[in-house]
Design a protein around this motif. Sequence first.
Motif, mmCIF file in Angstrom:
data_model
loop_
_atom_site.group_PDB
_atom_site.id
_atom_site.type_symbol
_atom_site.label_atom_id
_atom_site.label_comp_id
_atom_site.label_asym_id
_atom_site.label_seq_id
_atom_site.Cartn_x
_atom_site.Cartn_y
_atom_site.Cartn_z
ATOM 1 N N UNK A 142 0.819 -1.199 0.000
ATOM 2 C CA UNK A 142 0.000 0.000 0.000
ATOM 3 C C UNK A 142 0.859 1.257 0.000
ATOM 4 N N UNK A 143 0.356 2.325 -0.589
ATOM 5 C CA UNK A 143 1.057 3.606 -0.602
ATOM 6 C C UNK A 143 0.150 4.680 -0.016
ATOM 7 N N UNK A 144 0.791 5.746 0.444
ATOM 8 C CA UNK A 144 0.074 6.841 1.100
ATOM 9 C C UNK A 144 -0.787 6.305 2.255
ATOM 10 N N UNK A 145 -0.166 5.458 3.093
ATOM 11 C CA UNK A 145 -0.899 4.782 4.166
ATOM 12 C C UNK A 145 -0.854 5.628 5.442
ATOM 13 N N UNK A 146 -1.999 5.740 6.099
ATOM 14 C CA UNK A 146 -2.069 6.356 7.423
ATOM 15 C C UNK A 146 -2.551 5.303 8.418
ATOM 16 N N UNK A 147 -2.114 5.460 9.683
ATOM 17 C CA UNK A 147 -2.404 4.452 10.703
ATOM 18 C C UNK A 147 -3.163 5.078 11.877
ATOM 19 N N UNK A 148 -3.998 4.259 12.497
ATOM 20 C CA UNK A 148 -4.721 4.673 13.702
ATOM 21 C C UNK A 148 -4.863 3.462 14.622
ATOM 22 N N UNK A 149 -4.973 3.750 15.928
ATOM 23 C CA UNK A 149 -5.077 2.704 16.939
ATOM 24 C C UNK A 149 -6.409 2.800 17.667
ATOM 25 N N UNK A 150 -6.890 1.648 18.091
ATOM 26 C CA UNK A 150 -8.088 1.593 18.930
ATOM 27 C C UNK A 150 -7.778 0.765 20.160
ATOM 28 N N UNK A 151 -8.079 1.331 21.311
ATOM 29 C CA UNK A 151 -7.818 0.674 22.588
ATOM 30 C C UNK A 151 -9.141 0.347 23.260
ATOM 31 N N UNK A 152 -9.285 -0.902 23.683
ATOM 32 C CA UNK A 152 -10.519 -1.341 24.330
ATOM 33 C C UNK A 152 -10.171 -2.049 25.634
ATOM 34 N N UNK A 153 -10.456 -1.425 26.792
ATOM 35 C CA UNK A 153 -10.171 -2.083 28.076
ATOM 36 C C UNK A 153 -11.017 -3.338 28.254
ATOM 37 N N UNK A 154 -10.522 -4.225 29.092
ATOM 38 C CA UNK A 154 -11.244 -5.479 29.338
ATOM 39 C C UNK A 154 -12.582 -5.186 29.994
ATOM 40 N N UNK A 155 -13.645 -5.776 29.435
ATOM 41 C CA UNK A 155 -14.975 -5.607 29.995
ATOM 42 C C UNK A 155 -15.575 -4.241 29.780
ATOM 43 N N UNK A 156 -14.921 -3.401 28.968
ATOM 44 C CA UNK A 156 -15.434 -2.049 28.748
ATOM 45 C C UNK A 156 -15.942 -1.880 27.335
#
Length: 260
Positions: A167-181
């Motif tokens: 892939x080119x011109x790629x942007x990244x993002x993160x998602x955080x999900x706590x346990x049980x939340x």
Amino acid sequence: MNNQNERLKRPRWVSAVNMLLHILVCQCGRTEGITVAAAGSTTNVTVGQRVLFPVLPEGNQTVIIELTFKSIIVVSWFSKSKSPKLLKSYERRIDIQEDGSIRMNKVQLSDSGLYQIKTHYMSVKPPLKPPKYSRFHLQVFERVSKPNITAECRRNNISLSCSSIRGNEVTYSWETLPAGGNDSCLHLGQTMEIYPLPPSESTTYTCTAKNPVSRATSDPIDLGVCSIQQPRDGRWVSALCGLSALFLIGLLIFFYKRNH
């Protein structure tokens, strides 16, 4: 009489369908795997797709159509001869449609850039019609592959890195999900530093890679198993430092009393 009426109605029905298809093509920009380039704007396409550069000469006139890319004439077409002159590297990738529009097949990353179509009118009767220019900006993207997450457990933090091999011109993002939340947190960027150390409860992290034509999400990673502790040797170092400090203080007291 009925047969004649049906013959009269059929062209109107066909014309209506053709008009509807034309509207859909103009609005959506895609039909049957073909992306219709829009003059005066940027058109995003995927590697391997087909692109149509529309040519709409005014009136039923004899014209010469030229498509240039990076100041090089890729194809030149004379409406009377019906046999286009193609640049050798494009011989198997460009077709001329019945209305004079130019279709490029199997686009590549190197096809990104500015294109210009010149329509030169060959009228023999005055007034002479000036040539018409249309400019198209094509941006070709490769679909991103499923990204992978690597975690580096450091002494004071955890460093996460996300990468996609395609892939080119790629942007990244993160998602955080706590346990049980149910409340997730978002973070932008290819890397992510976690401060302070994660709690004993497990927390799930996923990374998404995307560009204007595609997106993909990684498998979740749980950092609850990433236990960061100081090495055992660190306790001995701390103990030795404490003993050295006490010894130094004792020497200072001894010499002080001796002098007095």
